[in-house]
Scaffold this active site. Structure first.
Site, mmCIF file in Angstrom:
data_model
loop_
_atom_site.group_PDB
_atom_site.id
_atom_site.type_symbol
_atom_site.label_atom_id
_atom_site.label_comp_id
_atom_site.label_asym_id
_atom_site.label_seq_id
_atom_site.Cartn_x
_atom_site.Cartn_y
_atom_site.Cartn_z
ATOM 1 N N GLU A 1 0.892 -1.279 0.109
ATOM 2 C CA GLU A 1 -0.086 -0.041 0.166
ATOM 3 C C GLU A 1 0.857 1.308 0.092
ATOM 4 O O GLU A 1 0.600 2.283 -0.584
ATOM 5 C CB GLU A 1 -0.812 0.015 1.234
ATOM 6 C CG GLU A 1 -2.011 -0.971 0.976
ATOM 7 C CD GLU A 1 -1.811 -2.170 1.430
ATOM 8 O OE1 GLU A 1 -0.778 -2.698 1.633
ATOM 9 O OE2 GLU A 1 -2.927 -3.329 1.245
ATOM 10 N N HIS B 1 -11.461 -4.228 8.722
ATOM 11 C CA HIS B 1 -11.995 -4.082 7.504
ATOM 12 C C HIS B 1 -13.330 -3.361 7.563
ATOM 13 O O HIS B 1 -14.120 -3.473 6.659
ATOM 14 C CB HIS B 1 -12.251 -5.410 6.843
ATOM 15 C CG HIS B 1 -10.945 -6.283 6.485
ATOM 16 N ND1 HIS B 1 -10.282 -6.865 7.463
ATOM 17 C CD2 HIS B 1 -10.202 -6.379 5.217
ATOM 18 C CE1 HIS B 1 -9.119 -7.453 6.832
ATOM 19 N NE2 HIS B 1 -9.104 -7.098 5.654
#
Lengths: 336, 334
Positions: free
Chosen positions: A68, A137
């Site tokens: 990321e 999440h």
């Protein structure tokens, strides 16, 4: 028969609307390309990019490694040097891994370098709870990024805006962060065909009302509308303002509504403490609209807690329609 | 003299380019000394990271670059800026926080950039430049410009996650980027022995399937030969590579450094390996320049720096009302 120039209006899901925006952008501008984890043949974790790789090829719909920080930073570097990358985080939570490039590089480069560079990068963040994905999440981290000068942060609540804000973000010279709510992806709505943009920094009044203003973001706009319909039957006429953009924030639309109704509830999924609702409340309290208030401001935000797994607990930590109803009745004394 | 015994730079570059390179090394040295002196005189209110002793790796690495080619730099980046052709007056002006500075006084020492020369900026975050450099290389590949990006970094940055993610991405996408590690032995006070599992940072190139080389970073000829080969490799679309230049910073990490982690003997030994006289001697030995002309260059560099300081001192401060200008392309009401 439709008049010439009238945009065709169809029903698309929120995810399909974003995909259409990406497709149009890839067609319109060679500098646009997509990057993200599993956005190619897999189609993205939420099938937002879908089959775009088949039309545009793997050089423009680029699968990145699970990196990321590196991936987001490469998008930043490409944006600084003439390209228009759109970086998809698989889940908004993973942006924590990339915060250095977002907050220290993308957000500051123009300022820090005295206006000599632009970073026209677009980043997309599937966010929010309601999918049973638990604490890592499911977060709503828009206020983290909203706290960083140099970024623009938007939260579309309807398919039409989801498409229009992606295309507006690409027109912008500054980094634009788009928070997409995961439980909205399948939601359908009218979406004009072809190219159009939705202005960044402009709220939308989704329902007009006279007794109470509900300022909401993202999925909470729908809960606010549902609550408003129930309240209408009770004689409470609520106005629902969809903020759409939290940085910059549309001060005038919010203040105008509060001046009219005299009551304000802010509903947002992010953690209540130090969140979007605190900013909206302060904006009203610091303005002349404060004089129009007939009751204290109410904030309904996420609990000071990570998102739990169990479905009942998961619902309990973010505002529901019932919470809005309770707050609205309380604020209006059950009648106007 | 057989061709092979003639150093690479003498074979590869015209005398004018080599003299210009020596001049740039003097300019870097005098710039850093001028910065130090200005700090003592209270003309600079922030901190600074001086690259005295590291001039060969900065200038040598940029020899094969044009203004189309990009660099990303580090917190110890003055040398890289000068090597990439920055205007010294505007650099000092930035240092002094003036409106005429490269960042209009908003950035200071750690953020000098000059996009017109391909300099994408120094960086205050260790490792911040890695993915940006890879992104610039991705742009070059997509736009077909043929440009190469050099990503300068220090030994300490090799332990950041961004290093590993970025080298991996550069390798899988075969991007035209050269990672130049200026290994000066210390990340602030922590030696590479104490901080880094491998003895040679260049060995990490193997993990990302790219060529890695180690050179004496105080030897202009060695740096240039290695980096030029890497730049040619990148231009030939062969992908990224890594060059580790072993060097030393003769000053402390920053203005707060009390020098308690290294010995005076160590510093003295490295002073004897000063890259500037070494390069000057090489040029004299190969009759590129005379000793008298070297002295003239040094004097000219000192004069240029004095003028740059004068320009910066006489420049206006930015207007306080414009403190937040440049946060966005268009000013957004507060």
């Amino acid at each position: 028969m439709k008049a010439l120039g009238t945009p065709e209006v169809r029903e698309l899901s929120y995810a399909e609307a974003i995909r259409e925006a990406l497709d149009i952008a890839l067609d319109r501008d060679d500098r646009v390309f997509l990057m993200g984890e599993d956005i190619g043949v897999y189609g993205g974790a939420f099938q937002v990019t879908g089959d775009l790789v088949e039309k545009h090829g793997p050089d423009r719909v680029m699968d990145t490694p699970i990196s990321e920080l590196g991936g987001a930073g490469v998008a930043v570097g490409a944006a600084m040097t003439g390209m228009k990358p759109i970086f998809e985080f698989q889940f908004a939570d993973f942006a924590a891994l990339a915060m250095e490039q977002i907050a220290n590089q993308a957000a500051k480069a123009r300022f820090m370098l005295g206006g000599s560079v632009s970073v026209p990068v677009v980043m997309r963040f599937p966010a929010g709870s309601g999918t049973g994905a638990a604490a890592q999440h499911s977060q709503s981290i828009e206020a983290w990024l909203g706290h960083v000068p140099g970024l623009k942060v938007v939260q579309p609540s309807v398919p039409e805006d989801a498409k229009g804000l992606v295309l507006a973000a690409l027109e912008d010279s500054d980094p634009v962060m788009i928070f997409e709510h995961k439980i909205l992806y399948k939601m359908k709505g009218h979406v004009p065909a072809g190219y159009y943009t939705t202005p960044i920094g402009k709220a939308a009044v989704r329902r007009t009302g006279a007794n109470l203003t509900i300022v909401a973001t993202s999925v909470m706009v729908w809960r606010a509308i549902e609550a408003a319909e129930t309240l209408a039957a009770e004689g409470i006429d609520a106005e629902v303002v969809d903020l759409r953009s939290i940085r910059p924030m549309d001060r005038e639309t919010v203040l105008e509504s509060v001046r009219k109704t005299g009551r304000l509830i802010c509903v947002y999924e992010g953690v209540k403490t130090l969140g979007v609702g605190a900013e909206v409340s302060a904006m009203v309290a610091e303005s002349d609209a404060f004089d129009f208030l007939d009751a204290p401001i109410v904030r309904l935000g996420g609990a000071d807690s990570p998102i739990p797994y169990n479905p009942q607990l998961e619902k309990a930590v973010v505002p529901q329609v019932s919470d809005i109803l309770v707050a609205a009745r309380d604020l209006t004394g059950g009648r106007i | 003299m057989p061709e092979t015994n003639i150093p690479y730079v003498i074979r590869a570059y015209r005398p004018s380019a080599l003299k210009e390179a020596l001049m740039k090394m003097y300019l870097i040295r005098k710039f850093e000394e001028g910065a130090e002196e200005s700090y003592m005189r209270g003309l600079i209110h922030g901190t600074m990271h001086l690259s005295i002793g590291q001039e060969a790796s900065a200038v040598g690495s940029c020899m094969a670059l044009t203004d189309e080619d990009k660099i990303t730099s580090t917190h110890r980046g003055h040398g890289h800026c000068i090597a990439k052709g920055a205007d010294l007056g505007r650099m000092f002006a930035e240092f002094f926080g003036k409106e005429t500075g490269y960042c209009r006084g908003r950035g200071g020492s750690m953020h000098i950039a000059d996009p017109s020369k391909g300099n994408l900026g120094a960086n205050g975050i260790v490792g911040g430049g890695f993915p940006i450099a890879v992104g610039a290389a991705l742009s070059a590949k997509k736009l077909g410009t043929g440009a190469v990006t050099i990503c300068f970094f220090g030994d300490g940055a090799g332990n950041e996650g961004a290093f590993h993610e970025s080298l991996n991405i550069a390798a899988i996408w075969k991007l035209p980027v050269v990672f130049v590690c200026e290994n000066n032995g210390y990340g602030m006070s922590t030696s590479t022995e104490r901080s880094t599992a491998v003895k040679r940072i260049a060995d990490r190139a193997t993990s990302y399937s790219m060529p890695g080389a180690i050179v004496d970073g105080n030897d202009f000829n060695a740096v240039t030969e290695a980096v030029d080969a890497s730049v040619a490799w990148a231009r030939a679309r062969e992908g990224p590579s890594l060059v580790e230049a072993r060097t030393y910073r003769l000053r402390g990490h920053s203005k707060s450094d009390r020098n308690r982690y290294r010995t005076r003997e160590e510093i003295t030994q490295w002073m004897e390996r000063d890259p500037i006289p070494r390069f000057a001697d090489l040029l004299i030995a190969h009759k590129v320049i005379t000793r008298k002309a070297v002295r003239d260059l040094e004097d000219a560099a000192a004069k240029t720096i004095a003028e740059a300081i004068e320009f910066a001192s006489a420049s206006p401060d930015p207007r306080v009302e414009e403190a937040t200008k440049y946060v966005y392309a268009e000013r957004v009401p507060a």
